[in-house]
Design a protein around this motif. Structure first.
Motif, PDB file in Angstrom:
ATOM      1  N   THR A 137       0.829  -1.205   0.000  1.00  0.00           N
ATOM      2  CA  THR A 137       0.000   0.000   0.000  1.00  0.00           C
ATOM      3  C   THR A 137       0.867   1.259   0.000  1.00  0.00           C
ATOM      4  N   CYS A 138       2.168   1.056   0.060  1.00  0.00           N
ATOM      5  CA  CYS A 138       3.126   2.161  -0.007  1.00  0.00           C
ATOM      6  C   CYS A 138       4.343   1.663  -0.774  1.00  0.00           C
ATOM      7  N   THR A 139       4.774   2.411  -1.786  1.00  0.00           N
ATOM      8  CA  THR A 139       5.929   1.986  -2.557  1.00  0.00           C
ATOM      9  C   THR A 139       7.218   2.267  -1.787  1.00  0.00           C
ATOM     10  N   VAL A 140       8.295   1.621  -2.193  1.00  0.00           N
ATOM     11  CA  VAL A 140       9.590   1.858  -1.570  1.00  0.00           C
ATOM     12  C   VAL A 140       9.993   3.320  -1.746  1.00  0.00           C
ATOM     13  N   GLU A 141       9.700   3.867  -2.920  1.00  0.00           N
ATOM     14  CA  GLU A 141      10.052   5.257  -3.189  1.00  0.00           C
ATOM     15  C   GLU A 141       9.302   6.204  -2.253  1.00  0.00           C
ATOM     16  N   GLU A 142       8.016   5.923  -2.022  1.00  0.00           N
ATOM     17  CA  GLU A 142       7.227   6.756  -1.115  1.00  0.00           C
ATOM     18  C   GLU A 142       7.748   6.639   0.320  1.00  0.00           C
ATOM     19  N   ALA A 143       8.124   5.433   0.702  1.00  0.00           N
ATOM     20  CA  ALA A 143       8.660   5.228   2.047  1.00  0.00           C
ATOM     21  C   ALA A 143       9.978   5.973   2.216  1.00  0.00           C
ATOM     22  N   MET A 144      10.837   5.918   1.203  1.00  0.00           N
ATOM     23  CA  MET A 144      12.110   6.612   1.272  1.00  0.00           C
ATOM     24  C   MET A 144      11.905   8.122   1.392  1.00  0.00           C
ATOM     25  N   GLN A 145      10.874   8.630   0.721  1.00  0.00           N
ATOM     26  CA  GLN A 145      10.581  10.058   0.804  1.00  0.00           C
ATOM     27  C   GLN A 145      10.170  10.439   2.229  1.00  0.00           C
ATOM     28  N   GLN A 146       9.376   9.572   2.867  1.00  0.00           N
ATOM     29  CA  GLN A 146       8.954   9.840   4.245  1.00  0.00           C
ATOM     30  C   GLN A 146      10.118   9.729   5.224  1.00  0.00           C
ATOM     31  N   LEU A 147      11.134   8.947   4.849  1.00  0.00           N
ATOM     32  CA  LEU A 147      12.290   8.752   5.722  1.00  0.00           C
ATOM     33  C   LEU A 147      13.415   9.754   5.451  1.00  0.00           C
ATOM     34  N   THR A 148      13.127  10.742   4.614  1.00  0.00           N
ATOM     35  CA  THR A 148      14.126  11.773   4.330  1.00  0.00           C
ATOM     36  C   THR A 148      14.556  12.458   5.632  1.00  0.00           C
ATOM     37  N   GLY A 149      15.840  12.561   5.836  1.00  0.00           N
ATOM     38  CA  GLY A 149      16.344  13.174   7.057  1.00  0.00           C
ATOM     39  C   GLY A 149      16.450  12.212   8.225  1.00  0.00           C
ATOM     40  N   PHE A 150      16.159  10.937   7.976  1.00  0.00           N
ATOM     41  CA  PHE A 150      16.267   9.937   9.048  1.00  0.00           C
ATOM     42  C   PHE A 150      17.588   9.204   8.889  1.00  0.00           C
ATOM     43  N   PRO A 151      18.369   8.995   9.957  1.00  0.00           N
ATOM     44  CA  PRO A 151      18.051   9.197  11.370  1.00  0.00           C
ATOM     45  C   PRO A 151      18.282  10.602  11.892  1.00  0.00           C
ATOM     46  N   SER A 152      19.024  11.457  11.169  1.00  0.00           N
ATOM     47  CA  SER A 152      19.237  12.816  11.665  1.00  0.00           C
ATOM     48  C   SER A 152      19.129  13.796  10.503  1.00  0.00           C
ATOM     49  N   GLU A 153      18.683  14.986  10.841  1.00  0.00           N
ATOM     50  CA  GLU A 153      18.477  16.032   9.843  1.00  0.00           C
ATOM     51  C   GLU A 153      19.394  17.206  10.169  1.00  0.00           C
ATOM     52  N   ILE A 154      20.327  17.472   9.265  1.00  0.00           N
ATOM     53  CA  ILE A 154      21.302  18.536   9.493  1.00  0.00           C
ATOM     54  C   ILE A 154      20.674  19.873   9.102  1.00  0.00           C
ATOM     55  N   MET A 155      20.653  20.802  10.066  1.00  0.00           N
ATOM     56  CA  MET A 155      20.081  22.123   9.847  1.00  0.00           C
ATOM     57  C   MET A 155      21.158  23.168  10.123  1.00  0.00           C
ATOM     58  N   GLU A 156      20.823  24.438   9.891  1.00  0.00           N
ATOM     59  CA  GLU A 156      21.822  25.492  10.047  1.00  0.00           C
ATOM     60  C   GLU A 156      22.318  25.596  11.483  1.00  0.00           C
ATOM     61  N   HIS A 157      21.391  25.514  12.454  1.00  0.00           N
ATOM     62  CA  HIS A 157      21.772  25.697  13.852  1.00  0.00           C
ATOM     63  C   HIS A 157      21.547  24.450  14.703  1.00  0.00           C
ATOM     64  N   ALA A 158      21.181  23.344  14.069  1.00  0.00           N
ATOM     65  CA  ALA A 158      20.871  22.143  14.849  1.00  0.00           C
ATOM     66  C   ALA A 158      21.092  20.895  14.002  1.00  0.00           C
ATOM     67  N   ASN A 159      21.226  19.792  14.689  1.00  0.00           N
ATOM     68  CA  ASN A 159      21.305  18.479  14.042  1.00  0.00           C
ATOM     69  C   ASN A 159      20.198  17.639  14.667  1.00  0.00           C
ATOM     70  N   LEU A 160      19.037  17.600  14.021  1.00  0.00           N
ATOM     71  CA  LEU A 160      17.816  17.050  14.604  1.00  0.00           C
ATOM     72  C   LEU A 160      17.850  15.522  14.586  1.00  0.00           C
ATOM     73  N   ASP A 161      17.751  14.933  15.776  1.00  0.00           N
ATOM     74  CA  ASP A 161      17.873  13.481  15.962  1.00  0.00           C
ATOM     75  C   ASP A 161      16.496  12.826  15.860  1.00  0.00           C
ATOM     76  N   HIS A 162      16.105  12.404  14.672  1.00  0.00           N
ATOM     77  CA  HIS A 162      14.799  11.779  14.475  1.00  0.00           C
ATOM     78  C   HIS A 162      14.766  10.337  14.966  1.00  0.00           C
ATOM     79  N   GLN A 163      15.908   9.764  15.278  1.00  0.00           N
ATOM     80  CA  GLN A 163      15.968   8.366  15.702  1.00  0.00           C
ATOM     81  C   GLN A 163      15.900   8.218  17.223  1.00  0.00           C
TER      82      GLN A 163
END
Length: 257
Positions: A17-43
């Motif tokens: 019910t969800c393609t691999v491509e769609e799942a990968m899009q939802q997992l963008t930035g996982f496990p961490s998302e690098i930002m200008e002032h932070a490194n957001l730990d989604h894991q």
């Protein structure tokens, strides 16, 4: 991303019910998302059971908005601590999904469903005086955000101990108790002498000159005559809630077979 969200995503991929491509899009930035002032730990939620939390006191409005927006894209709880009303008003203009709790100085969203969180019972937050409510509310609301049923019992300090004795049934029914007190910090010892549940003591900076900004309460709690009292830092209602969360979560279904 919390465990339920990731499990649901993997199951949808499995059920096609969800393609691999769609799942990968939802997992963008996982496990961490690098930002200008932070490194957001989604894991973090997956590893520890506690999501990434924003400490708001020393961050600018713009920094909090940027981090909060990134977190709001996920289904996990969002919590910003130590936010004054003026700063909160500016943040809410850009992030109306957040809810502000002024007594606790918290901004939050995506509260966990208490029906989905397996717990050992109902937590209880107790505080000695009305002046301690800010820290007590920080603890109570954090636990609620994490999906725990929580009761409260406020203004029952040792200066009028009969107030506590009339409410002892709440102590006996609790699975974990957070006790918040300033001045001499005696209340956790009293509660621990009455209740079977683990007691987490929170010293506050409330008190006259010799309280030394909460040091007197902290030392009193560390020297508690009641056995088994754990103590967190001064005014650290959030830290007490995290400890209570770890104690009160029922992980029995996660044990290896």
């Amino acid at each position: 991303m919390d465990p339920r969200t990731l499990t649901d995503l993997l199951n949808r991929v499995k059920d096609a019910t969800c393609t691999v491509e769609e799942a990968m899009q939802q997992l963008t930035g996982f496990p961490s998302e690098i930002m200008e002032h932070a490194n957001l730990d989604h894991q973090r939620h997956l590893r520890t059971g506690i999501p990434e939390v924003i400490y708001g006191a020393s961050k600018t409005v713009e920094q909090i908005i940027t981090i909060a927006r990134a977190m709001l894209k996920r289904a996990s709880p969002v919590l910003v601590t130590r936010v004054d009303p003026q700063k909160a008003a500016k943040i809410l203009c850009s992030c109306p999904e957040l809810e502000y709790h002024e007594p606790a100085g918290l901004l939050c969203a995506n509260k966990a469903d208490v029906r989905m969180q397996k717990t050992r019972g109902k937590a209880l937050v107790v505080c000695a005086g009305t002046s301690d409510i800010r820290v007590a509310e920080e603890a109570r609301l954090t636990l609620e955000l994490f999906g725990h049923p929580v009761g409260s019992l406020y203004d029952i300090g040792v200066a009028g101990l009969h107030r506590l004795f009339y409410r002892q049934q709440l102590l006996h029914e609790a699975s974990v108790i957070i006790v918040v007190a300033g001045m001499e910090g005696a209340l956790p010892s009293v509660v621990a002498g009455l209740a079977r549940a683990p007691v987490i003591a929170v010293p506050t900076s409330v008190g006259y000159g010799a309280s030394l900004g909460g040091i007197a309460a902290l030392l009193g709690m560390l020297n508690s005559c009641a056995p088994g009292v754990a103590v967190v830092n001064i005014d650290n209602g959030f830290g007490a809630a995290c400890m209570a969360h770890a104690i009160n979560c029922d992980y029995s279904d996660d044990a290896p077979q």
